[in-house]
Design an enzyme around this catalytic site. Structure first.
Site, PDB file in Angstrom:
ATOM      1  N   LYS A 113      38.823  35.425  41.304  1.00  0.00           N
ATOM      2  CA  LYS A 113      40.138  35.861  41.672  1.00  0.00           C
ATOM      3  C   LYS A 113      40.006  36.939  43.012  1.00  0.00           C
ATOM      4  O   LYS A 113      38.721  37.344  42.770  1.00  0.00           O
ATOM      5  CB  LYS A 113      40.986  36.510  40.549  1.00  0.00           C
ATOM      6  CG  LYS A 113      41.450  35.440  39.557  1.00  0.00           C
ATOM      7  CD  LYS A 113      42.228  35.875  38.469  1.00  0.00           C
ATOM      8  CE  LYS A 113      42.660  34.927  37.430  1.00  0.00           C
ATOM      9  NZ  LYS A 113      43.628  35.190  36.530  1.00  0.00           N
ATOM     10  N   TYR A 155      50.145  27.823  38.908  1.00  0.00           N
ATOM     11  CA  TYR A 155      50.595  28.317  37.656  1.00  0.00           C
ATOM     12  C   TYR A 155      51.935  27.921  37.164  1.00  0.00           C
ATOM     13  O   TYR A 155      52.724  28.788  36.532  1.00  0.00           O
ATOM     14  CB  TYR A 155      50.574  29.914  38.069  1.00  0.00           C
ATOM     15  CG  TYR A 155      49.142  30.431  37.799  1.00  0.00           C
ATOM     16  CD1 TYR A 155      48.402  30.343  36.653  1.00  0.00           C
ATOM     17  CD2 TYR A 155      48.881  31.329  38.758  1.00  0.00           C
ATOM     18  CE1 TYR A 155      47.178  31.003  36.559  1.00  0.00           C
ATOM     19  CE2 TYR A 155      47.387  32.240  38.895  1.00  0.00           C
ATOM     20  CZ  TYR A 155      46.586  31.711  37.461  1.00  0.00           C
ATOM     21  OH  TYR A 155      45.214  32.307  37.506  1.00  0.00           O
ATOM     22  N   PHE A 180      55.478  37.688  34.178  1.00  0.00           N
ATOM     23  CA  PHE A 180      54.679  37.862  35.091  1.00  0.00           C
ATOM     24  C   PHE A 180      54.413  36.954  36.210  1.00  0.00           C
ATOM     25  O   PHE A 180      53.365  37.207  37.162  1.00  0.00           O
ATOM     26  CB  PHE A 180      53.310  37.978  34.315  1.00  0.00           C
ATOM     27  CG  PHE A 180      52.731  37.032  33.323  1.00  0.00           C
ATOM     28  CD1 PHE A 180      51.926  35.877  34.323  1.00  0.00           C
ATOM     29  CD2 PHE A 180      53.260  36.699  32.054  1.00  0.00           C
ATOM     30  CE1 PHE A 180      51.688  35.111  33.498  1.00  0.00           C
ATOM     31  CE2 PHE A 180      52.683  36.071  31.420  1.00  0.00           C
ATOM     32  CZ  PHE A 180      52.072  34.635  32.158  1.00  0.00           C
ATOM     33  N   ARG A 229      35.188  29.829  28.939  1.00  0.00           N
ATOM     34  CA  ARG A 229      35.910  30.572  28.293  1.00  0.00           C
ATOM     35  C   ARG A 229      35.154  31.676  27.625  1.00  0.00           C
ATOM     36  O   ARG A 229      35.794  32.814  27.522  1.00  0.00           O
ATOM     37  CB  ARG A 229      36.954  29.820  27.441  1.00  0.00           C
ATOM     38  CG  ARG A 229      37.941  28.964  28.384  1.00  0.00           C
ATOM     39  CD  ARG A 229      38.877  28.264  27.640  1.00  0.00           C
ATOM     40  NE  ARG A 229      39.998  29.105  27.000  1.00  0.00           N
ATOM     41  CZ  ARG A 229      41.042  29.738  27.670  1.00  0.00           C
ATOM     42  NH1 ARG A 229      41.227  29.521  28.877  1.00  0.00           N
ATOM     43  NH2 ARG A 229      42.049  30.316  26.936  1.00  0.00           N
ATOM     44  N   THR A 243      41.968  37.079  27.941  1.00  0.00           N
ATOM     45  CA  THR A 243      42.757  37.094  29.185  1.00  0.00           C
ATOM     46  C   THR A 243      42.899  38.522  29.351  1.00  0.00           C
ATOM     47  O   THR A 243      42.775  39.159  30.485  1.00  0.00           O
ATOM     48  CB  THR A 243      44.274  36.658  28.970  1.00  0.00           C
ATOM     49  OG1 THR A 243      43.993  34.934  28.563  1.00  0.00           O
ATOM     50  CG2 THR A 243      44.992  36.511  30.270  1.00  0.00           C
ATOM     51  N   ARG A 266      35.446  39.566  31.539  1.00  0.00           N
ATOM     52  CA  ARG A 266      36.530  40.379  31.870  1.00  0.00           C
ATOM     53  C   ARG A 266      36.383  41.717  30.904  1.00  0.00           C
ATOM     54  O   ARG A 266      36.905  42.755  31.660  1.00  0.00           O
ATOM     55  CB  ARG A 266      37.657  39.484  31.369  1.00  0.00           C
ATOM     56  CG  ARG A 266      38.296  38.429  32.069  1.00  0.00           C
ATOM     57  CD  ARG A 266      38.929  37.429  31.223  1.00  0.00           C
ATOM     58  NE  ARG A 266      39.903  36.675  32.315  1.00  0.00           N
ATOM     59  CZ  ARG A 266      40.248  35.365  31.876  1.00  0.00           C
ATOM     60  NH1 ARG A 266      40.305  35.073  30.332  1.00  0.00           N
ATOM     61  NH2 ARG A 266      40.954  34.657  32.604  1.00  0.00           N
ATOM     62  N   ASN A 308      42.174  40.063  36.190  1.00  0.00           N
ATOM     63  CA  ASN A 308      40.966  39.963  35.303  1.00  0.00           C
ATOM     64  C   ASN A 308      39.970  39.164  35.674  1.00  0.00           C
ATOM     65  O   ASN A 308      39.369  38.242  35.080  1.00  0.00           O
ATOM     66  CB  ASN A 308      41.749  39.237  34.018  1.00  0.00           C
ATOM     67  CG  ASN A 308      42.364  37.910  34.300  1.00  0.00           C
ATOM     68  OD1 ASN A 308      42.589  37.367  35.173  1.00  0.00           O
ATOM     69  ND2 ASN A 308      43.021  37.238  33.145  1.00  0.00           N
ATOM     70  N   HIS A 350      39.544  32.775  36.386  1.00  0.00           N
ATOM     71  CA  HIS A 350      40.412  32.068  35.792  1.00  0.00           C
ATOM     72  C   HIS A 350      39.521  30.688  35.389  1.00  0.00           C
ATOM     73  O   HIS A 350      38.438  30.484  35.861  1.00  0.00           O
ATOM     74  CB  HIS A 350      41.463  31.490  36.709  1.00  0.00           C
ATOM     75  CG  HIS A 350      42.134  30.185  36.226  1.00  0.00           C
ATOM     76  ND1 HIS A 350      43.198  30.432  35.169  1.00  0.00           N
ATOM     77  CD2 HIS A 350      41.922  28.879  36.349  1.00  0.00           C
ATOM     78  CE1 HIS A 350      43.608  29.140  34.921  1.00  0.00           C
ATOM     79  NE2 HIS A 350      42.847  28.170  35.550  1.00  0.00           N
ATOM     80  N   GLU A 404      43.584  20.945  37.416  1.00  0.00           N
ATOM     81  CA  GLU A 404      43.298  21.916  38.270  1.00  0.00           C
ATOM     82  C   GLU A 404      41.870  21.711  39.246  1.00  0.00           C
ATOM     83  O   GLU A 404      42.158  22.128  40.275  1.00  0.00           O
ATOM     84  CB  GLU A 404      42.748  23.276  37.151  1.00  0.00           C
ATOM     85  CG  GLU A 404      43.985  23.858  36.432  1.00  0.00           C
ATOM     86  CD  GLU A 404      43.773  24.914  35.430  1.00  0.00           C
ATOM     87  OE1 GLU A 404      44.545  25.560  35.089  1.00  0.00           O
ATOM     88  OE2 GLU A 404      42.323  25.215  35.459  1.00  0.00           O
TER      89      GLU A 404
HETATM   90  P1  CMP Z   1      44.848  33.189  33.768  1.00  0.00           P
HETATM   91  O1  CMP Z   1      43.931  32.752  32.772  1.00  0.00           O
HETATM   92  O2  CMP Z   1      44.263  32.962  35.443  1.00  0.00           O
HETATM   93  O3  CMP Z   1      46.195  32.532  33.499  1.00  0.00           O
HETATM   94  C1  CMP Z   1      47.325  33.271  33.745  1.00  0.00           C
HETATM   95  C2  CMP Z   1      47.387  34.570  34.429  1.00  0.00           C
HETATM   96  O4  CMP Z   1      48.675  35.121  34.664  1.00  0.00           O
HETATM   97  C3  CMP Z   1      46.221  35.293  33.759  1.00  0.00           C
HETATM   98  O5  CMP Z   1      45.154  34.916  33.712  1.00  0.00           O
HETATM   99  C4  CMP Z   1      46.496  36.794  34.102  1.00  0.00           C
HETATM  100  O6  CMP Z   1      45.756  36.991  35.264  1.00  0.00           O
HETATM  101  C5  CMP Z   1      48.017  36.563  34.592  1.00  0.00           C
HETATM  102  N1  CMP Z   1      49.054  37.363  33.730  1.00  0.00           N
HETATM  103  C6  CMP Z   1      49.403  38.564  33.780  1.00  0.00           C
HETATM  104  N2  CMP Z   1      50.255  38.895  32.651  1.00  0.00           N
HETATM  105  C7  CMP Z   1      49.958  38.101  31.820  1.00  0.00           C
HETATM  106  C8  CMP Z   1      50.385  38.151  30.305  1.00  0.00           C
HETATM  107  N3  CMP Z   1      51.219  38.967  29.804  1.00  0.00           N
HETATM  108  N4  CMP Z   1      50.002  36.921  29.612  1.00  0.00           N
HETATM  109  C9  CMP Z   1      49.143  35.900  30.082  1.00  0.00           C
HETATM  110  N5  CMP Z   1      48.714  36.095  31.768  1.00  0.00           N
HETATM  111  C10 CMP Z   1      49.164  37.146  32.299  1.00  0.00           C
END
Ligand code: CMP
Length: 138
Positions: A9, A49, A57, A85, A91, A102, A112, A115, A126
Site C-alpha cells: 500500500k 473495496y 472506514f 496472510r 489487519t 503488520r 497497514n 493487502h 482481485e
Molecule cells: P485490507 O486487508 O486491505 O482490507 C480492508 C482495509 O480497510 C484494511 O486492510 C484496512 O486497511 C482498512 N480498514 C480501516 N479500518 C478498518 C476496520 N475497522 N476494519 C477493517 N479494515 C479497516
C-alpha cells in the site's frame, strides 16, 4: 498450487518497504509471477473495496489507497492465500503476531502496509482486477 493478490500500500511504498516485503515472500515459498507499480484512482479503490461500501472506514481507506503509488503482485505457491496472510499478520497491527509485516511496520489498522486476498474467490476477482492473463508469468 494457489495464487493470491498482494498489494504493498502507499504507506509501505513511502516507507521504503518494497524490498523488505518481497524478501519475506520469496524466503517463504511465495513466487512473484506478476508485479507492477501503479497509482490506484479513488474510483478504482472504491470498486476494489466494494465489499466494504457502507462501512465507516470506506471513504477513508479508499482515499488512502489512492494517495500514492502501490505495488501490486500475484503470488504463487502451496496454500499461497493462507501463507501470505500469515506473513502479513492481523489487519490491526495491535493484534498481529510478533514478526509479521503488520506488527513490525504498520502504524494503524488503515495504514497497514499490505493487502492480501482472503479466499480463493476474492483472489480470483482481485487478480483479474489488476492483471490480464498475458501479464502473469506462471
Ligand atoms: P485490507 O486487508 O486491505 O482490507 C480492508 C482495509 O480497510 C484494511 O486492510 C484496512 O486497511 C482498512 N480498514 C480501516 N479500518 C478498518 C476496520 N475497522 N476494519 C477493517 N479494515 C479497516
Amino acid at each position: 498450487m494457489e495464487r493470491t493478490l498482494s498489494i504493498i500500500k502507499p504507506d509501505g511504498v513511502a516507507k521504503g518497504l518494497i524490498g523488505e516485503v518481497i524478501k519475506r515472500f520469496e524466503k517463504n515459498g511465495l513466487k512473484i509471477v506478476a508485479m507492477k507499480m501503479i497509482y490506484i484512482s479513488k474510483k478504482e479503490a472504491e470498486w476494489f473495496y466494494a465489499v466494504h461500501r457502507g462501512k465507516n472506514f470506506f471513504d477513508s481507506v479508499t482515499d488512502f489507497m489512492s494517495s500514492g503509488p502501490c505495488v501490486v503482485m500475484v503470488l504463487e505457491g502451496p496454500k499461497a492465500i493462507t501463507k501470505n496472510r500469515e506473513l502479513m499478520g492481523a489487519t490491526n497491527p495491535k493484534d498481529a503476531a510478533p514478526g509479521t509485516i503488520r506488527r513490525e511496520f504498520a502504524s494503524s489498522i488503515e495504514r497497514n502496509i499490505v493487502h492480501g486476498s482472503d479466499a480463493p474467490e476474492t483472489a480470483a476477482f482481485e487478480i483479474g482486477y489488476f492483471f490480464n492473463a498475458l501479464e502473469i508469468c506462471g
